[in-house]
Every structure is written in structure tokens, then in C-alpha cells.
Design a protein around this motif. Structure first.
Motif, PDB file in Angstrom:
ATOM      1  N   GLU A 105     -40.608  98.040  40.346  1.00  0.00           N
ATOM      2  CA  GLU A 105     -41.609  99.073  40.578  1.00  0.00           C
ATOM      3  C   GLU A 105     -41.161 100.456  40.130  1.00  0.00           C
ATOM      4  OE1 GLU A 105     -42.537  98.943  44.688  1.00  0.00           O
ATOM      5  OE2 GLU A 105     -43.337  96.880  44.638  1.00  0.00           O
ATOM      6  N   ASP A 106     -39.870 100.656  39.920  1.00  0.00           N
ATOM      7  CA  ASP A 106     -39.348 101.966  39.533  1.00  0.00           C
ATOM      8  C   ASP A 106     -38.431 101.793  38.324  1.00  0.00           C
ATOM      9  OD1 ASP A 106     -38.422 104.513  39.278  1.00  0.00           O
ATOM     10  OD2 ASP A 106     -37.573 104.670  41.307  1.00  0.00           O
ATOM     11  N   PRO A 107     -38.882 102.132  37.133  1.00  0.00           N
ATOM     12  CA  PRO A 107     -38.065 101.943  35.929  1.00  0.00           C
ATOM     13  C   PRO A 107     -36.845 102.856  35.880  1.00  0.00           C
ATOM     14  CG  PRO A 107     -40.056 103.141  35.400  1.00  0.00           C
ATOM     15  CD  PRO A 107     -40.207 102.699  36.817  1.00  0.00           C
ATOM     16  N   ASN A 108     -36.787 103.861  36.727  1.00  0.00           N
ATOM     17  CA  ASN A 108     -35.640 104.771  36.748  1.00  0.00           C
ATOM     18  C   ASN A 108     -34.506 104.263  37.656  1.00  0.00           C
ATOM     19  OD1 ASN A 108     -36.777 106.706  35.009  1.00  0.00           O
ATOM     20  ND2 ASN A 108     -37.989 107.574  36.694  1.00  0.00           N
ATOM     21  N   ARG A 109     -34.663 103.041  38.133  1.00  0.00           N
ATOM     22  CA  ARG A 109     -33.612 102.452  38.970  1.00  0.00           C
ATOM     23  C   ARG A 109     -33.236 101.091  38.396  1.00  0.00           C
ATOM     24  NH1 ARG A 109     -35.294 102.078  44.977  1.00  0.00           N
ATOM     25  NH2 ARG A 109     -33.030 101.905  45.254  1.00  0.00           N
ATOM     26  N   MET A 110     -31.990 100.751  38.491  1.00  0.00           N
ATOM     27  CA  MET A 110     -31.541  99.447  38.016  1.00  0.00           C
ATOM     28  C   MET A 110     -30.397  98.934  38.900  1.00  0.00           C
ATOM     29  SD  MET A 110     -29.336 100.211  34.586  1.00  0.00           S
ATOM     30  CE  MET A 110     -27.763 101.079  34.630  1.00  0.00           C
ATOM     31  N   ARG A 111     -30.145  97.666  38.771  1.00  0.00           N
ATOM     32  CA  ARG A 111     -29.110  97.025  39.579  1.00  0.00           C
ATOM     33  C   ARG A 111     -28.328  96.054  38.711  1.00  0.00           C
ATOM     34  NH1 ARG A 111     -31.032  92.133  43.177  1.00  0.00           N
ATOM     35  NH2 ARG A 111     -28.936  91.511  42.536  1.00  0.00           N
ATOM     36  N   LEU A 112     -27.121  95.713  39.210  1.00  0.00           N
ATOM     37  CA  LEU A 112     -26.309  94.721  38.530  1.00  0.00           C
ATOM     38  C   LEU A 112     -26.818  93.315  38.857  1.00  0.00           C
ATOM     39  CD1 LEU A 112     -23.630  94.459  36.814  1.00  0.00           C
ATOM     40  CD2 LEU A 112     -22.487  93.973  38.994  1.00  0.00           C
ATOM     41  N   GLU A 113     -26.835  92.461  37.872  1.00  0.00           N
ATOM     42  CA  GLU A 113     -27.228  91.081  38.111  1.00  0.00           C
ATOM     43  C   GLU A 113     -26.202  90.432  39.048  1.00  0.00           C
ATOM     44  OE1 GLU A 113     -29.036  88.196  38.693  1.00  0.00           O
ATOM     45  OE2 GLU A 113     -29.961  88.828  36.794  1.00  0.00           O
ATOM     46  N   ALA A 114     -26.684  89.730  40.091  1.00  0.00           N
ATOM     47  CA  ALA A 114     -25.792  89.119  41.090  1.00  0.00           C
ATOM     48  C   ALA A 114     -25.264  87.793  40.545  1.00  0.00           C
ATOM     49  CB  ALA A 114     -26.523  88.941  42.416  1.00  0.00           C
ATOM     50  N   PHE A 115     -24.237  87.851  39.712  1.00  0.00           N
ATOM     51  CA  PHE A 115     -23.686  86.640  39.112  1.00  0.00           C
ATOM     52  C   PHE A 115     -22.959  85.784  40.148  1.00  0.00           C
ATOM     53  CE2 PHE A 115     -23.901  89.740  35.618  1.00  0.00           C
ATOM     54  CZ  PHE A 115     -24.650  89.026  34.706  1.00  0.00           C
ATOM     55  N   HIS A 116     -22.500  86.405  41.241  1.00  0.00           N
ATOM     56  CA  HIS A 116     -21.712  85.667  42.240  1.00  0.00           C
ATOM     57  C   HIS A 116     -22.562  84.847  43.178  1.00  0.00           C
ATOM     58  CE1 HIS A 116     -23.065  89.324  44.263  1.00  0.00           C
ATOM     59  NE2 HIS A 116     -22.780  88.739  45.418  1.00  0.00           N
ATOM     60  N   MET A 117     -23.870  84.944  43.100  1.00  0.00           N
ATOM     61  CA  MET A 117     -24.754  84.237  44.020  1.00  0.00           C
ATOM     62  C   MET A 117     -25.391  83.027  43.337  1.00  0.00           C
ATOM     63  SD  MET A 117     -26.554  87.413  46.045  1.00  0.00           S
ATOM     64  CE  MET A 117     -27.223  86.295  47.230  1.00  0.00           C
TER      65      MET A 117
END
Length: 249
Positions: free
Chosen positions: A237-249
């Protein structure tokens, strides 16, 4: 009491064997009590027979009073001797049984104390074993955590060296020819390595809210690189925010 307690070693008799031995000794005491009961029954029978003889009228062997008196005295003396002998035997047996009973009772008390001591030692050994197991498991877990931490540091160092070599700090002013040489960027750009560290710390510290706000210190080509290869994801919903892909899950 300490002199009756055996030395407790790894080869000591277990509480179950001690209890079985105690039961065997109790059975021996009951057998002796039964023997005493039989002797008492025999005494009662002799006493009844004696009373019966007292009631009976003896056959007249002779009319001579002296002879009858002598025979009567002899028979009574014989009966008296027999009864005294039986009484002495019974009393001696009773005394011996009483002494045996006292010794068996004392032995029983001592064995009960030994069993109690063995039970306490067994409980203490169980507690110590559980504590040692927990301590060993904790130590193993700590060792694994140290290895993981060390491996993590090695990976981060290797990643840092790789990113530092291939993805350095963007040059101030970039390579855009339209910008004048005297212009300076509004903020200082950070490396790709620093962007990844920010995303990793955010994901690990607040996994329920892993998104990071993209600011001017994030170089757009690096952001596009992370998004293109699935290393990072934009907020839906907010293109100005991002996160790291949770590879450990």
C-alpha cells in the motif's frame, strides 16, 4: 545409627532388593511366632490332661493305705517333673523367641532407615542427573549459538567485502551529466551493504513490522536492484516503504 548404614556406592543394593530382604526377615519372624503358638497349644493340652487326671478316681491297686499313698506320691511327682520340664522348655523357648524378636525388630528398624537413606540418595541422584542433563543441553545450545554467531559474522564479513568491492558508495553527484560540477547531493548516499544491514536489523528486531521507509540516502539504482532480484519487497500500500524478503521462514 551411622555404623549400621552401609557405604553407598554405585554397586550398593538398590532399595527394591533391601525391601525384599526385609520381607524375607518378616516371614522368618512369623514362622517363629507360629512355633511359639504350637508350644503354647501343647502346654494347654498338657494342662487340660493334668486337670482331667486330677478329676479322675484312680483304680485301687491295693487296699494298703501306705502302698496307695506311696504310689500316689510317685505318680504325682512324675507328673510334676514332666510338667516342670515342659514349663522350663517353654519358658526357655519363649525367652529365646523374645530375644530373637527384639533383634529382628531392631534389624527391621535399621533396614527401614537404610531404605529411607537409599530412597533419599536415589531422589538426589535423579535431581542431580536432571540438572546435569539440563546443564549439558544448555551448554550444547550455547555452543551451537556461538558457532552460528561466528558463522553469521563470517558471512556478514564476506558479504560486506563483496558488496564493498562490487557495490561501492555512489559517487557524489552521480554520473548524470546534466548536473553541474558544483552541485552537491541533498543527503549523503549510503552503500548497498548499509541498506541491507538496515533491512536485516528491522526484520530481526520487529518481525511483525519489517518495513523500512525509503529516504533520500537510499540510492535508487540499489533499491531497484534489490526489488528486481527478489531480495526486498515493496509495501503493498505504500511504495515508499520496503522490507527484506524473509528467506529464513
Amino acid at each position: 545409627m551411622a555404623e549400621y548404614l552401609p557405604e553407598i556406592t554405585n554397586d550398593s543394593v538398590c532399595p527394591v532388593d533391601a525391601k525384599e530382604e526385609l520381607l524375607n526377615e518378616c516371614e522368618s519372624i512369623w514362622k517363629k511366632m507360629e512355633e511359639l503358638s504350637l508350644l503354647i497349644t501343647r502346654v494347654k493340652a498338657l494342662q487340660a490332661e493334668y486337670n482331667e487326671w486330677q478329676k479322675r478316681t484312680p483304680e485301687i491297686i491295693s487296699n494298703n493305705p501306705d502302698v496307695l499313698l506311696a504310689l500316689g506320691k510317685e505318680e504325682l511327682q512324675k507328673t510334676k517333673n514332666d510338667l516342670e520340664m515342659v514349663l522350663s522348655t517353654v519358658q526357655s523357648k519363649n525367652k529365646q523367641l523374645e530375644e530373637d524378636l527384639k533383634r529382628e525388630q531392631q534389624w527391621q528398624e535399621e533396614q527401614e532407615q537404610v531404605v529411607d537413606a537409599l530412597n533419599r540418595i536415589e531422589e538426589e541422584m535423579k535431581t542431580q542427573t536432571e540438572q546435569l542433563s539440563r546443564k549439558r543441553a544448555l551448554q550444547q545450545l550455547q555452543n551451537k549459538m556461538l558457532k552460528v554467531k561466528s558463522y553469521k559474522e563470517e558471512l556478514l564479513n564476506a558479504l560486506g567485502e563483496f558488496l564493498g568491492e562490487h557495490f561501492p558508495v555512489p559517487e557524489k553527484g552521480g554520473s548524470t551529466k546534466k548536473k553541474k560540477s558544483f552541485e552537491k547531493p541533498a543527503v549523503e548516499l549510503i552503500t548497498l551493504h548499509e541498506i541491507l544491514e538496515i533491512l536485516i536489523r528491522k526484520l530481526m528486531s520487529t518481525p511483525h513490522d519489517p518495513y523500512v521507509t525509503i529516504n533520500d540516502s537510499f540510492w535508487p539504482p540499489y533499491i531497484e536492484l534489490l526489488l528486481r532480484y527478489g531480495i526486498a519487497l515493496r509495501h503493498p500500500e505504500d511504495p515508499n516503504r520496503m522490507r527484506l524478503e524473509a528467506f529464513h521462514m
